[in-house]
Design a protein around this motif. Structure first.
Motif, PDB file in Angstrom:
ATOM      1  N   GLU A   1      18.917  28.337 -32.533  1.00 21.56           N
ATOM      2  CA  GLU A   1      19.755  29.178 -33.396  1.00 21.56           C
ATOM      3  C   GLU A   1      20.207  30.418 -32.594  1.00 21.56           C
ATOM      4  O   GLU A   1      21.374  30.784 -32.571  1.00 21.56           O
ATOM      5  CB  GLU A   1      18.897  29.596 -34.595  1.00 21.56           C
ATOM      6  N   VAL A   2      19.221  31.018 -31.929  1.00 18.92           N
ATOM      7  CA  VAL A   2      19.487  32.188 -31.095  1.00 18.92           C
ATOM      8  C   VAL A   2      18.784  31.987 -29.760  1.00 18.92           C
ATOM      9  O   VAL A   2      17.611  31.610 -29.730  1.00 18.92           O
ATOM     10  CB  VAL A   2      18.945  33.468 -31.762  1.00 18.92           C
ATOM     11  N   VAL A   3      19.500  32.228 -28.669  1.00 16.44           N
ATOM     12  CA  VAL A   3      18.893  32.148 -27.338  1.00 16.44           C
ATOM     13  C   VAL A   3      18.879  33.542 -26.732  1.00 16.44           C
ATOM     14  O   VAL A   3      19.852  34.282 -26.845  1.00 16.44           O
ATOM     15  CB  VAL A   3      19.717  31.203 -26.425  1.00 16.44           C
ATOM     16  N   VAL A   4      17.754  33.903 -26.122  1.00 17.42           N
ATOM     17  CA  VAL A   4      17.739  35.113 -25.298  1.00 17.42           C
ATOM     18  C   VAL A   4      17.470  34.663 -23.871  1.00 17.42           C
ATOM     19  O   VAL A   4      16.424  34.085 -23.585  1.00 17.42           O
ATOM     20  CB  VAL A   4      16.650  36.123 -25.740  1.00 17.42           C
ATOM     21  N   SER A   5      18.432  34.893 -22.990  1.00 21.16           N
ATOM     22  CA  SER A   5      18.259  34.497 -21.590  1.00 21.16           C
ATOM     23  C   SER A   5      17.690  35.664 -20.796  1.00 21.16           C
ATOM     24  O   SER A   5      18.262  36.755 -20.787  1.00 21.16           O
ATOM     25  CB  SER A   5      19.600  34.066 -20.985  1.00 21.16           C
ATOM     26  N   ALA A   6      16.568  35.395 -20.156  1.00 20.70           N
ATOM     27  CA  ALA A   6      15.920  36.411 -19.308  1.00 20.70           C
ATOM     28  C   ALA A   6      15.675  35.742 -17.964  1.00 20.70           C
ATOM     29  O   ALA A   6      14.551  35.442 -17.580  1.00 20.70           O
ATOM     30  CB  ALA A   6      14.615  36.874 -19.948  1.00 20.70           C
ATOM     31  N   ILE A   7      16.783  35.467 -17.275  1.00 23.95           N
ATOM     32  CA  ILE A   7      16.748  34.609 -16.083  1.00 23.95           C
ATOM     33  C   ILE A   7      17.152  35.378 -14.827  1.00 23.95           C
ATOM     34  O   ILE A   7      17.677  34.805 -13.889  1.00 23.95           O
ATOM     35  CB  ILE A   7      17.668  33.380 -16.285  1.00 23.95           C
ATOM     36  N   GLY A   8      16.883  36.666 -14.835  1.00 23.89           N
ATOM     37  CA  GLY A   8      17.147  37.461 -13.641  1.00 23.89           C
ATOM     38  C   GLY A   8      18.473  38.200 -13.719  1.00 23.89           C
ATOM     39  O   GLY A   8      19.172  38.157 -14.737  1.00 23.89           O
ATOM     40  N   ASP A   9      18.779  38.902 -12.633  1.00 19.25           N
ATOM     41  CA  ASP A   9      19.991  39.718 -12.644  1.00 19.25           C
ATOM     42  C   ASP A   9      20.732  39.601 -11.320  1.00 19.25           C
ATOM     43  O   ASP A   9      20.192  39.126 -10.331  1.00 19.25           O
ATOM     44  CB  ASP A   9      19.644  41.189 -12.951  1.00 19.25           C
ATOM     45  N   ASP A  10      21.982  40.032 -11.337  1.00 15.81           N
ATOM     46  CA  ASP A  10      22.823  40.062 -10.129  1.00 15.81           C
ATOM     47  C   ASP A  10      23.240  41.503  -9.870  1.00 15.81           C
ATOM     48  O   ASP A  10      23.600  42.219 -10.811  1.00 15.81           O
ATOM     49  CB  ASP A  10      24.076  39.205 -10.329  1.00 15.81           C
ATOM     50  N   PRO A  11      23.221  41.919  -8.602  1.00 16.99           N
ATOM     51  CA  PRO A  11      23.597  43.306  -8.301  1.00 16.99           C
ATOM     52  C   PRO A  11      25.067  43.603  -8.616  1.00 16.99           C
ATOM     53  O   PRO A  11      25.920  42.733  -8.433  1.00 16.99           O
ATOM     54  CB  PRO A  11      23.324  43.433  -6.794  1.00 16.99           C
ATOM     55  N   ASN A  12      25.323  44.803  -9.097  1.00 17.55           N
ATOM     56  CA  ASN A  12      26.704  45.235  -9.377  1.00 17.55           C
ATOM     57  C   ASN A  12      27.343  45.743  -8.084  1.00 17.55           C
ATOM     58  O   ASN A  12      27.423  46.945  -7.837  1.00 17.55           O
ATOM     59  CB  ASN A  12      26.711  46.355 -10.423  1.00 17.55           C
ATOM     60  N   ASP A  13      27.790  44.803  -7.253  1.00 18.56           N
ATOM     61  CA  ASP A  13      28.357  45.206  -5.957  1.00 18.56           C
ATOM     62  C   ASP A  13      29.786  44.700  -5.742  1.00 18.56           C
ATOM     63  O   ASP A  13      30.343  44.838  -4.657  1.00 18.56           O
ATOM     64  CB  ASP A  13      27.448  44.745  -4.804  1.00 18.56           C
ATOM     65  N   GLU A  14      30.403  44.131  -6.799  1.00 17.39           N
ATOM     66  CA  GLU A  14      31.782  43.608  -6.647  1.00 17.39           C
ATOM     67  C   GLU A  14      32.737  44.703  -6.214  1.00 17.39           C
ATOM     68  O   GLU A  14      33.679  44.460  -5.458  1.00 17.39           O
ATOM     69  CB  GLU A  14      32.297  43.011  -7.966  1.00 17.39           C
ATOM     70  N   TRP A  15      32.514  45.910  -6.699  1.00 11.03           N
ATOM     71  CA  TRP A  15      33.446  47.009  -6.382  1.00 11.03           C
ATOM     72  C   TRP A  15      33.387  47.377  -4.899  1.00 11.03           C
ATOM     73  O   TRP A  15      34.247  48.102  -4.406  1.00 11.03           O
ATOM     74  CB  TRP A  15      33.156  48.224  -7.272  1.00 11.03           C
ATOM     75  N   LEU A  16      32.407  46.828  -4.180  1.00  4.53           N
ATOM     76  CA  LEU A  16      32.279  47.104  -2.746  1.00  4.53           C
ATOM     77  C   LEU A  16      32.846  45.972  -1.889  1.00  4.53           C
ATOM     78  O   LEU A  16      32.756  46.007  -0.663  1.00  4.53           O
ATOM     79  CB  LEU A  16      30.796  47.301  -2.399  1.00  4.53           C
TER      80      LEU A  16
END
Ligand SMILES: Cc1cc2nc3c(=O)[nH]c(=O)nc-3n(C[C@H](O)[C@H](O)[C@H](O)COP(=O)(O)OP(=O)(O)OC[C@H]3O[C@@H](n4cnc5c(N)ncnc54)[C@H](O)[C@@H]3O)c2cc1C
Length: 402
Positions: free
Chosen positions: A245-260
């Protein structure tokens, strides 16, 4: 070997302009450190989120713990406890993003077309949560708005499937159980093991089961929206499918570096810092966005204390160069889940059995100590009040025999 860059231009007490990109704990700590170290020039902070600074770790703990006063769009009393005062003596552009960087010209390009010139730059743009779909039934938890949305949804007591058994997934699962939801957590292997080793992972898992968490040992290969019926289908590596019904994904993160991306500062697509946080002349970085060399490889440790310690060192290096101290700290990490409060200093060697220094593990109240085979020691407090400096001393590796 890390390339040595000439060090940046702002000087203590002299006029100069420092720009900080990122309004999280790394950016705030860098700003505070710059002022404490005597920087009296112009300090500008660019922060993508429109909110005042807040405590990110509290989002999956206290913020999900009290669902009695959900008021989306408004800072509730519960939230207010975790909102920090804005960094003193800085011009803060909240709700603005950096979208480009020219390190030669020393300018940062903003999403409104503005250009900010700097003498020194701190990159602290953090990371963002990974997810499987764009479905409104799939939640992630990275920012205040995510926490508000999830609080509101949990208050309706849906059946929740959490994907990922690291600290974040387990904390969310714990809060959802606390809220009275049926909760299933999907994770390949034993939850928490990679973070806290066998013994503590065993403790977390049995505490979770005791509180009614349903565990599924599998990886998730795909999550699909089920348009006619609503909800999501979770395809498992074991071949089965779970309806959610509801999924919470806690599968890591990606760095916010696109602007670089066009800055020339990324090495193999990563923002690499040295032991002073230096990236390039006049540019330092800290926190979840940054990678560091570790032995033969590089690593990005997305933890609160790492962000703070790296930011202090990076800010000092921006002012004082490499005469400032390089980064040096023992890792520290904590989590609250299923009635357990764990605080850990050092890196727990996963398969080593710890010594119980105080308390009793069978009663889920103990102080533990590990002597690691290679990486030195670690110590943990489980539901045990002990000052952190004392825990740090317990974690120190024993001096080598003469
Ligand atoms: C729910 C949750 C619970 C956690 N619990 C714990 C815990 O218990 N213990 C622990 O050690 N760690 C915990 N962590 C990890 C810890 O919070 C992070 O390591 C830490 O917040 C990283 O800080 P940061 O400043 O590097 O990045 P962030 O906190 O991500 O801050 C970066 C900021 O920069 C902004 N930004 C991004 N891109 C741009 C741009 N282009 N221009 C301008 N601004 C930009 C972002 O919007 C963000 O506000 C938790 C994390 C989460 C999400």
């Amino acid at each position: 070997m890390t390339a040595m860059h000439p060090l940046p231009s702002p000087r203590v007490g002299a006029p100069g302009r420092i720009v900080i990109v990122g309004h999280g704990i790394a950016g705030l700590t860098a700003g505070d450190t710059l002022r404490r170290e005597g920087f009296s020039g112009e300090l500008t902070v660019i922060g993508q989120e429109p909110h005042d600074p807040y405590s990110r770790p509290a989002l999956s703990k206290a913020m999900l713990g009290d669902l009695s006063t959900p008021s989306p769009g408004v800072v509730t009393e519960v939230e207010a406890q975790y909102l920090a005062a804005p960094s003193a003596d800085a011009t803060v552009h909240a709700g603005r993003s950096a979208v480009g960087l020219d390190p030669e010209a020393r300018t940062v390009l903003l999403d409104d077309g503005g250009v900010l010139a700097y003498d020194g730059l701190v990159i602290a743009s953090g990371a963002r949560a990974r997810c499987f779909t764009d479905s409104p039934d799939e939640y992630t938890l990275r920012g205040l708005d995510d926490a508000r949305a999830l609080r509101q949804r949990l208050a309706d007591r849906p059946a929740v499937t959490v994907i990922g058994g690291g600290p974040l997934g387990m904390e969310v699962a714990s809060a959802a159980r606390e809220a009275g939801c049926e909760v299933t957590l999907v994770h390949r292997g034993q939850p928490m093991r990679r973070h806290v080793g066998d013994v503590l992972a065993g403790l977390c898992t049995s505490a979770a089961r005791d509180r009614g968490l349903h565990l599924v040992d599998a990886s998730v290969t795909r999550v699909r929206r089920d348009a006619p019926a609503g909800g999501l289908d979770i395809e498992l590596s074991t071949g089965g499918t779970l309806r959610a019904e509801v999924v919470v994904s806690a599968i890591g993160d990606d760095p916010n570096d696109e602007w670089l991306a066009d800055s020339g500062l990324l090495t193999d697509g990563r923002l690499l810092i040295d032991d002073w946080g230096v990236v390039a002349p006049g540019v330092v970085a800290a926190g979840d966005v940054a990678w560091r060399r570790s032995g033969p490889g590089i690593q990005r440790r997305a933890l609160w204390t790492d962000a703070i310690e790296q930011a202090k060192v990076a800010a000092a290096a921006l002012l004082h160069g490499r005469s400032a101290s390089p980064v040096s700290y023992a890792p520290y990490f904590w989590t609250e889940q299923f009635g357990l409060n764990l605080r850990i200093c050092g890196e727990v060697p996963a398969e080593v059995t710890p010594t119980v220094v105080d308390g009793d593990l069978a009663e889920s109240r103990a102080v533990l100590q590990w002597e690691g085979p290679t990486q030195g020691g670690a110590a943990a407090a489980v539901n045990f009040r002990i000052p952190i400096p004392k825990l740090r001393r317990l974690a120190r590796p024993a001096p080598a025999a003469a």
